[in-house]
Design an enzyme around this catalytic site. Structure first.
Site, PDB file in Angstrom:
ATOM      1  N   ARG A  24      -8.884   1.150   9.369  1.00 36.02           N
ATOM      2  CA  ARG A  24      -8.486  -0.219   9.723  1.00 36.02           C
ATOM      3  C   ARG A  24      -9.544  -0.911  10.571  1.00 36.02           C
ATOM      4  O   ARG A  24      -9.357  -2.076  10.941  1.00 36.02           O
ATOM      5  CB  ARG A  24      -7.182  -0.183  10.505  1.00 36.02           C
ATOM      6  CG  ARG A  24      -5.928  -0.512   9.696  1.00 36.02           C
ATOM      7  CD  ARG A  24      -4.752  -0.377  10.629  1.00 36.02           C
ATOM      8  NE  ARG A  24      -3.567  -1.060  10.236  1.00 36.02           N
ATOM      9  CZ  ARG A  24      -2.539  -0.487   9.597  1.00 36.02           C
ATOM     10  NH1 ARG A  24      -2.604   0.753   9.213  1.00 36.02           N
ATOM     11  NH2 ARG A  24      -1.453  -1.182   9.350  1.00 36.02           N
ATOM     12  N   LYS A  30       0.834  -1.217   0.000  1.00 42.63           N
ATOM     13  CA  LYS A  30       0.000   0.000   0.000  1.00 42.63           C
ATOM     14  C   LYS A  30       0.864   1.262   0.000  1.00 42.63           C
ATOM     15  O   LYS A  30       0.615   2.192  -0.755  1.00 42.63           O
ATOM     16  CB  LYS A  30      -0.888   0.081   1.259  1.00 42.63           C
ATOM     17  CG  LYS A  30      -1.882  -1.011   1.446  1.00 42.63           C
ATOM     18  CD  LYS A  30      -2.774  -0.732   2.664  1.00 42.63           C
ATOM     19  CE  LYS A  30      -2.046  -0.709   3.986  1.00 42.63           C
ATOM     20  NZ  LYS A  30      -1.492  -1.995   4.417  1.00 42.63           N
ATOM     21  N   ARG A  54      11.391  -5.687   4.241  1.00 38.27           N
ATOM     22  CA  ARG A  54      11.267  -4.269   4.606  1.00 38.27           C
ATOM     23  C   ARG A  54      11.927  -4.009   5.968  1.00 38.27           C
ATOM     24  O   ARG A  54      12.572  -2.989   6.161  1.00 38.27           O
ATOM     25  CB  ARG A  54       9.784  -3.868   4.651  1.00 38.27           C
ATOM     26  CG  ARG A  54       9.555  -2.392   4.900  1.00 38.27           C
ATOM     27  CD  ARG A  54       8.100  -2.037   4.731  1.00 38.27           C
ATOM     28  NE  ARG A  54       7.255  -2.676   5.737  1.00 38.27           N
ATOM     29  CZ  ARG A  54       5.922  -2.650   5.734  1.00 38.27           C
ATOM     30  NH1 ARG A  54       5.279  -2.035   4.762  1.00 38.27           N
ATOM     31  NH2 ARG A  54       5.233  -3.241   6.684  1.00 38.27           N
ATOM     32  N   ARG A  95      12.449  -1.130  10.578  1.00 32.73           N
ATOM     33  CA  ARG A  95      11.201  -0.962  11.351  1.00 32.73           C
ATOM     34  C   ARG A  95      11.101  -2.086  12.358  1.00 32.73           C
ATOM     35  O   ARG A  95      11.003  -3.247  11.968  1.00 32.73           O
ATOM     36  CB  ARG A  95      10.002  -1.002  10.397  1.00 32.73           C
ATOM     37  CG  ARG A  95       9.451   0.355  10.070  1.00 32.73           C
ATOM     38  CD  ARG A  95       8.255   0.230   9.148  1.00 32.73           C
ATOM     39  NE  ARG A  95       7.059  -0.301   9.806  1.00 32.73           N
ATOM     40  CZ  ARG A  95       5.874  -0.304   9.242  1.00 32.73           C
ATOM     41  NH1 ARG A  95       5.709   0.178   8.029  1.00 32.73           N
ATOM     42  NH2 ARG A  95       4.832  -0.790   9.884  1.00 32.73           N
ATOM     43  N   ARG A 118       0.104  -8.523  13.877  1.00 33.65           N
ATOM     44  CA  ARG A 118      -0.453  -7.537  12.940  1.00 33.65           C
ATOM     45  C   ARG A 118      -1.348  -8.217  11.901  1.00 33.65           C
ATOM     46  O   ARG A 118      -2.405  -7.699  11.552  1.00 33.65           O
ATOM     47  CB  ARG A 118       0.676  -6.763  12.266  1.00 33.65           C
ATOM     48  CG  ARG A 118       1.283  -5.737  13.221  1.00 33.65           C
ATOM     49  CD  ARG A 118       2.661  -5.295  12.798  1.00 33.65           C
ATOM     50  NE  ARG A 118       2.689  -4.626  11.520  1.00 33.65           N
ATOM     51  CZ  ARG A 118       3.785  -4.543  10.751  1.00 33.65           C
ATOM     52  NH1 ARG A 118       4.910  -5.109  11.136  1.00 33.65           N
ATOM     53  NH2 ARG A 118       3.725  -3.897   9.623  1.00 33.65           N
TER      54      ARG A 118
END
Ligand code: AMP
Length: 199
Positions: A90, A14, A129, A135, A147
């Site tokens: 969300r 996204k 990522r 992160r 998540r």
């Protein structure tokens, strides 16, 4: 006018797609994850509270993210020809709040583009990522699982909410970044035409 929600599970792409799209269209990219990470880095009270949830892979309370998005929508109300929301809504409560906020501003969504990819692909992308961006919520396997669990439980129903409103467009999120970007743009053009016809 492009008032769009880019929807999908963590790791589906996204953010990457939203950045390309908003750069091309010259419209604001509103990412609640990015906004929250700015708060965390700045060490604000909101940031400290949000960090506790983010570090565990849980969602930040609805009221917090709804207020952040409202501020951004008001800021961009004049002079910009739309926006792309990334990572919001969300929950169904957030989706309902978005409708209300837009209603107050005399606006409505044009399209919700859902990107889809198999869970194994999502997990692999998040791990990559995590290595590149550092992160912390991408690096810890248990947090990534949490998540994806939150997505299945709380976020996936948002898809049904938009499907019921006839706004949902589903695209395959696996493949070349540029190809997916092209598909998103074609989808939005079609949605804009239909929107004008129904306005
Ligand atoms: P993201 O960068 O979109 O993956 O978001 C990173 C984290 O920020 C999520 O795991 C949540 O903890 C939090 N977050 C981002 N957007 C929202 C939202 N709309 N509602 C609740 N929590 C959010």
């Amino acid at each position: 006018m492009h008032r769009t929600v880019l929807f999908g599970a963590p790791g589906v792409g996204k953010g990457t797609q939203a950045k390309l799209l908003t750069a091309a269209l010259g419209i604001p990219h509103i990412s609640t994850g990015d906004l929250l990470r700015v708060e965390v880095r700045s060490g604000t009270v909101l940031g400290l509270e949000a960090k506790a949830a983010m570090d565990r892979g849980q969602l930040v309370p609805d009221a917090v993210v709804i207020a952040m998005v409202e501020t951004m929508l008001r800021r961009h109300d004049n002079g910009s020809s739309g926006f792309v929301l990334d990572g919001f809504p969300r929950t169904v409560a957030q989706a309902e709040a978005l409708d209300e906020m837009l209603g107050r501003l005399g606006q409505r969504l044009d399209a919700v583009v859902a990107l889809e990819a198999p869970e194994s692909e999502l997990i692999a992308r998040i791990a990559r990522r995590g290595q590149i961006e550092g992160r912390t919520d991408d690096e810890d396997v248990a947090v990534v699982r949490a998540r994806l669990g939150q997505y299945a439980e709380k976020t996936r129903p948002v898809r049904d909410y938009y499907e019921g409103k006839g706004l949902l467009r589903v695209l395959n999120g696996t493949g070349e970044i540029d190809e997916i970007q092209q598909q998103i743009r074609t989808t939005l053009q079609t949605a804009a035409t239909e929107h004008n016809l129904s306005a």
